[in-house]
Scaffold this motif. Structure first.
Motif, PDB file in Angstrom:
ATOM      1  N   VAL A  82      70.674  44.097 -16.480  1.00 23.25           N
ATOM      2  CA  VAL A  82      72.116  43.976 -16.692  1.00 23.25           C
ATOM      3  C   VAL A  82      72.813  43.600 -15.392  1.00 23.25           C
ATOM      4  N   GLY A  83      72.514  44.315 -14.322  1.00 24.86           N
ATOM      5  CA  GLY A  83      73.141  44.018 -13.036  1.00 24.86           C
ATOM      6  C   GLY A  83      72.809  42.618 -12.539  1.00 24.86           C
ATOM      7  N   LYS A  84      71.550  42.202 -12.727  1.00 22.11           N
ATOM      8  CA  LYS A  84      71.127  40.877 -12.256  1.00 22.11           C
ATOM      9  C   LYS A  84      71.799  39.763 -13.058  1.00 22.11           C
ATOM     10  N   LEU A  85      71.970  39.968 -14.381  1.00 17.11           N
ATOM     11  CA  LEU A  85      72.644  38.950 -15.191  1.00 17.11           C
ATOM     12  C   LEU A  85      74.136  38.886 -14.871  1.00 17.11           C
ATOM     13  N   ILE A  86      74.749  40.038 -14.597  1.00 16.04           N
ATOM     14  CA  ILE A  86      76.167  40.025 -14.210  1.00 16.04           C
ATOM     15  C   ILE A  86      76.342  39.237 -12.917  1.00 16.04           C
ATOM     16  N   THR A  87      75.398  39.378 -11.987  1.00 14.50           N
ATOM     17  CA  THR A  87      75.444  38.586 -10.750  1.00 14.50           C
ATOM     18  C   THR A  87      75.400  37.099 -11.058  1.00 14.50           C
ATOM     19  N   ARG A  88      74.613  36.710 -12.052  1.00 14.35           N
ATOM     20  CA  ARG A  88      74.472  35.298 -12.418  1.00 14.35           C
ATOM     21  C   ARG A  88      75.749  34.727 -13.048  1.00 14.35           C
ATOM     22  N   LEU A  89      76.677  35.600 -13.458  1.00 14.12           N
ATOM     23  CA  LEU A  89      77.951  35.115 -13.983  1.00 14.12           C
ATOM     24  C   LEU A  89      78.789  34.458 -12.900  1.00 14.12           C
ATOM     25  N   ALA A 117      78.071  50.269 -22.127  1.00 16.01           N
ATOM     26  CA  ALA A 117      78.604  51.192 -21.119  1.00 16.01           C
ATOM     27  C   ALA A 117      78.079  50.839 -19.734  1.00 16.01           C
ATOM     28  N   GLU A 118      76.804  50.465 -19.661  1.00 10.89           N
ATOM     29  CA  GLU A 118      76.222  50.073 -18.377  1.00 10.89           C
ATOM     30  C   GLU A 118      76.924  48.825 -17.828  1.00 10.89           C
ATOM     31  N   MET A 119      77.186  47.874 -18.717  1.00 15.40           N
ATOM     32  CA  MET A 119      77.881  46.650 -18.285  1.00 15.40           C
ATOM     33  C   MET A 119      79.277  46.969 -17.757  1.00 15.40           C
ATOM     34  N   PHE A 120      79.979  47.833 -18.483  1.00 13.65           N
ATOM     35  CA  PHE A 120      81.331  48.191 -18.042  1.00 13.65           C
ATOM     36  C   PHE A 120      81.286  48.891 -16.686  1.00 13.65           C
ATOM     37  N   ASN A 121      80.350  49.816 -16.532  1.00 11.26           N
ATOM     38  CA  ASN A 121      80.234  50.551 -15.271  1.00 11.26           C
ATOM     39  C   ASN A 121      79.832  49.650 -14.108  1.00 11.26           C
ATOM     40  N   LYS A 122      79.147  48.546 -14.418  1.00 13.29           N
ATOM     41  CA  LYS A 122      78.748  47.607 -13.368  1.00 13.29           C
ATOM     42  C   LYS A 122      79.763  46.470 -13.209  1.00 13.29           C
ATOM     43  N   ASN A 123      80.970  46.724 -13.768  1.00 13.00           N
ATOM     44  CA  ASN A 123      82.137  45.867 -13.511  1.00 13.00           C
ATOM     45  C   ASN A 123      81.983  44.449 -14.054  1.00 13.00           C
ATOM     46  N   ILE A 124      81.459  44.323 -15.264  1.00 18.11           N
ATOM     47  CA  ILE A 124      81.348  43.002 -15.872  1.00 18.11           C
ATOM     48  C   ILE A 124      82.722  42.405 -16.161  1.00 18.11           C
ATOM     49  N   ILE A 167      81.153  39.547 -25.925  1.00 22.79           N
ATOM     50  CA  ILE A 167      80.956  40.638 -24.953  1.00 22.79           C
ATOM     51  C   ILE A 167      82.208  41.521 -24.900  1.00 22.79           C
ATOM     52  N   LEU A 168      83.375  40.893 -24.853  1.00 27.29           N
ATOM     53  CA  LEU A 168      84.621  41.658 -24.816  1.00 27.29           C
ATOM     54  C   LEU A 168      84.783  42.508 -26.068  1.00 27.29           C
ATOM     55  N   TRP A 169      84.415  41.940 -27.212  1.00 29.89           N
ATOM     56  CA  TRP A 169      84.490  42.679 -28.471  1.00 29.89           C
ATOM     57  C   TRP A 169      83.596  43.920 -28.416  1.00 29.89           C
ATOM     58  N   CYS A 170      82.358  43.740 -27.980  1.00 26.89           N
ATOM     59  CA  CYS A 170      81.430  44.868 -27.927  1.00 26.89           C
ATOM     60  C   CYS A 170      81.888  45.916 -26.910  1.00 26.89           C
ATOM     61  N   ALA A 178      87.139  51.669 -21.466  1.00 23.63           N
ATOM     62  CA  ALA A 178      86.861  50.233 -21.535  1.00 23.63           C
ATOM     63  C   ALA A 178      87.943  49.521 -22.346  1.00 23.63           C
ATOM     64  N   LEU A 179      88.351  50.138 -23.455  1.00 23.90           N
ATOM     65  CA  LEU A 179      89.382  49.524 -24.299  1.00 23.90           C
ATOM     66  C   LEU A 179      90.688  49.363 -23.536  1.00 23.90           C
ATOM     67  N   ASN A 180      91.079  50.383 -22.798  1.00 29.33           N
ATOM     68  CA  ASN A 180      92.325  50.294 -22.031  1.00 29.33           C
ATOM     69  C   ASN A 180      92.256  49.182 -20.983  1.00 29.33           C
ATOM     70  N   SER A 181      91.089  49.019 -20.364  1.00 29.20           N
ATOM     71  CA  SER A 181      90.933  47.945 -19.378  1.00 29.20           C
ATOM     72  C   SER A 181      91.033  46.581 -20.041  1.00 29.20           C
ATOM     73  N   ILE A 182      90.470  46.459 -21.232  1.00 27.54           N
ATOM     74  CA  ILE A 182      90.517  45.180 -21.956  1.00 27.54           C
ATOM     75  C   ILE A 182      91.934  44.903 -22.449  1.00 27.54           C
ATOM     76  N   ASN A 183      92.668  45.943 -22.815  1.00 28.17           N
ATOM     77  CA  ASN A 183      94.068  45.757 -23.217  1.00 28.17           C
ATOM     78  C   ASN A 183      94.892  45.087 -22.128  1.00 28.17           C
ATOM     79  N   GLU A 184      94.507  45.304 -20.876  1.00 27.58           N
ATOM     80  CA  GLU A 184      95.279  44.771 -19.750  1.00 27.58           C
ATOM     81  C   GLU A 184      94.982  43.306 -19.460  1.00 27.58           C
ATOM     82  N   ILE A 185      93.988  42.739 -20.141  1.00 22.80           N
ATOM     83  CA  ILE A 185      93.609  41.346 -19.851  1.00 22.80           C
ATOM     84  C   ILE A 185      94.528  40.348 -20.552  1.00 22.80           C
ATOM     85  N   SER A 186      95.343  40.818 -21.493  1.00 23.47           N
ATOM     86  CA  SER A 186      96.224  39.936 -22.273  1.00 23.47           C
ATOM     87  C   SER A 186      95.406  38.941 -23.096  1.00 23.47           C
TER      88      SER A 186
END
Length: 685
Positions: A82-89, A117-124, A167-170, A178-186
């Motif tokens: 997960v962390g390695k793929l997030i880096t590839r983004l 949860a792991e993705m969210f915690n690793k700041n995706i 990804i955002l949906w999941c 996580a939902l509150n953070s996504i709410n802020e993305i508009s």
């Protein structure tokens, strides 16, 4: 009856496609059980290669390896995939970024909450936030001048948008944080732009945008308000499902065998969004429409005609014909397949899964429509409703005043729910069809399913159908009239519904405690609630069988869920009130007496105890019934007298502030018990 008609926690509109609860935990076990463990190291190494072709190859390989393979997925997780793929983004090559997003998307869908949860915690969310405006800008350019961009470039953007949205949906279903953070993305204008351009975009991408918006508008007040108060948005949603509206058609960008299924899914999702944001205020044109009657029900009706047995047989045939996916050693860097590469049999299974998930979604929407009782938010103003203790020192008089207010709210709500919609009874027959298990509905005992995604979808449909039936009969049973005949049901129909649900539970079986069989247990937990609802409407008309009585008693003893115990006791109470079933009545009543103090061992939890006491009072309130002989011969009155002090203690132990509603019920049952004892003593029978 059950207190809540809505499931409010851990809802997942696209449940984990490859359940892995049957697998032992731990990296060593994953290594031993995965047939592809030797391929992991080359993938990890190539993800950090200086050659972009190798990085792309590694991202694609992740998607191919995890397909229906939870062991390999867990093994990759242990290597920080997960962390390695997030880096590839943040890769310098666009195609690597797209494939990395695709792999993360597949991990979300196949891995469920833990990976999300792991993705969210690793700041995706950090890279995802930057993608949203970039996709919007590019999309606007392509729509304005489609001929100026090559088709492969357009397809790359559409595929990437699909991945990011999914990804955002999941993630939005992972946690409130996580939902509150996504709410802020508009995200609302971003997602609505796909629905507005639905005729010019690939259906798969538009459907993903609708799915994300459906999840975000599910009891999420900021997003609901943003959508419902925008007349342009609501008009667009309404136009999408209006009968005269041309729905998106598969075009050159989206020719696959799942197109028809996706079209239906898209329309159902839009209905779900409209219901989530209702009521819609003027000046929107949607405010003038009876959404349930004129939009939602006509759209969902064809979906309810789906034959699950036929779908399961088609899935089994596709499983038997399934061709192997490309082996890792056959993937060349020059001819890297897309991460969504599918064989013909896999495409057929995907089409079937889309159909089944659409049925599940339709049932989820219907369950909300059938929830005529007030939401818990009605009580949000009550002290302690938010989980915070009341101020110390609040006196009993204040508490009683607050209780009076609460009861007034309940009375008002009951009045509102006194007339369940007429469509309730027309739904019962199709819902019963969806309750009946198929050969693929549950994993075999001690083994994984031959195709976990299909099994997951089928099991979810059965559970959703039971939840909808539960709401229907709960609403009917709590209506002010309480007359099933007035709703088009007679005792024969009630018996048929009870027998159909019981027949489905028999097929589910009682082996529900094994790891990997959680869905079977969920069927029983919800199913007894349906049985109770039907039983309440047709007390005295249901003839119990020895099997039903024995199995329900065993189930009640086995479950640790307090509410399930209450529902099971309630169901047994209804069965015990069949006048001619004297033997069944004796078995049930003796079981209820065994739950009472001082003889219950271990002591019965308070709420089931109150239900058992109340049941005994109701069963023997008419001494003229044939089964009353059990009360007299069994000296039940003596047992009830012995239980009074224990019941009083149980009621006193209920915290007035934290469990106010239960305390009120407990005091009522305690008083009824004392009055009932006096009444039976006065009969001198």
């Amino acid at each position: 009856m059950g207190k809540s008609q809505k499931k409010r926690s851990m809802r997942r509109h696209n449940p984990m496609r490859v359940p892995d609860s049957h697998l032992p935990q731990g990296l060593a076990v994953a290594t031993a059980s995965s047939s592809k463990s030797e391929a992991i190291l080359p993938i990890i190494q190539k993800l950090e290669s200086v050659d972009p072709a190798e990085r792309k190859w590694a991202c694609v390989a992740v998607s191919n390896l995890i397909q229906n393979d939870p062991s390999t997925r867990r093994l990759l997780q242990g290597k920080n995939i997960v962390g390695k793929l997030i880096t590839r983004l943040s890769d310098s090559e666009e195609e690597v970024v797209v494939e990395a997003a695709g792999s993360l998307r597949n991990l979300c869908i196949d891995g469920g909450f833990d990976i999300c949860a792991e993705m969210f915690n690793k700041n995706i969310l950090a890279p995802l936030k930057t993608f949203v405006p970039k996709i919007s800008t590019t999309l606007s350019q392509y729509l304005a001048s489609p001929k100026d961009a090559p088709e492969n470039a357009q397809q790359l953007v559409y595929e990437f948008a699909d991945n990011v949205i999914t990804i955002l949906w999941c993630l939005s279903e992972t946690s409130n944080k996580a939902l509150n953070s996504i709410n802020e993305i508009s995200l609302v204008p971003f997602l609505m732009s796909f629905l507005a351009a639905r005729e010019k975009l690939p259906l798969s991408t538009v459907a993903s945008a609708a799915q994300c918006l459906y999840v975000l508008t599910d009891e999420n007040r900021p997003i609901i308000e943003e959508v419902r108060t925008n007349a342009e948005f609501t008009a667009c949603l309404l136009a999408t499902v209006r009968p005269n509206e041309t729905t998106p058609k598969p075009n050159g960008k989206d020719k696959d065998t799942t197109s028809d299924a996706r079209t239906t899914a898209f329309r159902v999702l839009t209905c779900g969004i409209l219901r989530n944001i209702s009521p819609i205020p003027p000046p929107s044109i949607a405010a003038t429409v009876d959404l349930d009657r004129d939009v939602v029900l006509p759209t969902l009706e064809p979906v309810l005609s789906t034959d699950l047995q036929e779908a399961a047989e088609a899935a089994q045939h596709a499983i038997d014909q399934q061709e192997s996916i490309p082996q890792l050693e056959n993937l060349s860097l020059k001819h890297t397949p897309k991460s969504d590469h599918k064989t013909p049999s896999e495409l057929e299974l995907e089409r079937l899964e889309t159909r089944l998930r659409t049925v599940q979604l339709a049932l989820e929407i219907l369950t909300g429509m059938c929830a005529t009782l007030p939401d818990p938010e009605v009580f949000s103003g009550a002290p302690g409703a938010d989980g915070v203790d009341d101020i110390e020192g609040e006196d009993d008089e204040d508490i009683e005043d607050a209780q009076d207010v609460d009861m007034a709210v309940v009375d008002t709500a009951d009045a509102a729910a006194s007339q369940p919609p007429s469509f309730f009874t027309t739904l019962v027959a199709p819902l019963l069809q969806f309750v009946h298990p198929t050969a693929l509905s549950f994993p075999p005992l001690g083994a994984p399913s031959p195709h976990p995604p299909t099994t997951s979808a089928l099991g979810a449909i059965h559970v959703s159908a039971l939840e909808c039936l539960n709401n229907i009969f709960l609403s009917m049973a709590t209506s002010s009239r309480g007359q099933p005949a007035g709703l088009g049901l007679d005792p024969a129909s009630g018996r048929a519904v009870f027998d159909a649900v019981w027949g489905a539970l028999r097929l589910v079986g009682t082996e529900i405690t094994s790891t990997g069989q959680e869905r079977r247990r969920e069927m029983w937990d919800i199913g007894v609630g349906v049985l109770w609802g039907v039983g309440n409407m047709f007390k005295g008309a249901l003839t119990p069988t020895d099997e039903q009585v024995q199995v329900l008693i065993q189930f009640c003893n086995a479950t640790s869920d307090i509410q399930v115990k209450v529902k099971t006791i309630g169901t047994l109470e209804c069965l015990a009130q069949h006048p001619e079933s004297v033997d069944a009545n004796r078995i049930v009543s003796q079981y209820f007496l065994s739950l009472l103090p001082p003889n219950a061992s271990p002591p019965t939890p308070t709420e089931p105890l109150l239900q058992a006491v109340s049941a005994l009072i109701d069963i023997y309130s008419d001494e003229a019934l044939p089964y009353d002989i059990n009360f007299r011969q069994g000296r039940y009155l003596d047992a009830l007298v012995q239980s009074v002090e224990g019941v009083r203690k149980a009621v006193r132990s209920i915290d007035r502030k934290k469990e106010r509603e239960l305390r009120v019920r407990g005091e009522e049952v305690r008083d009824n018990l004392v009055a009932f004892i006096q009444y039976r003593r006065g009969l001198r029978l």
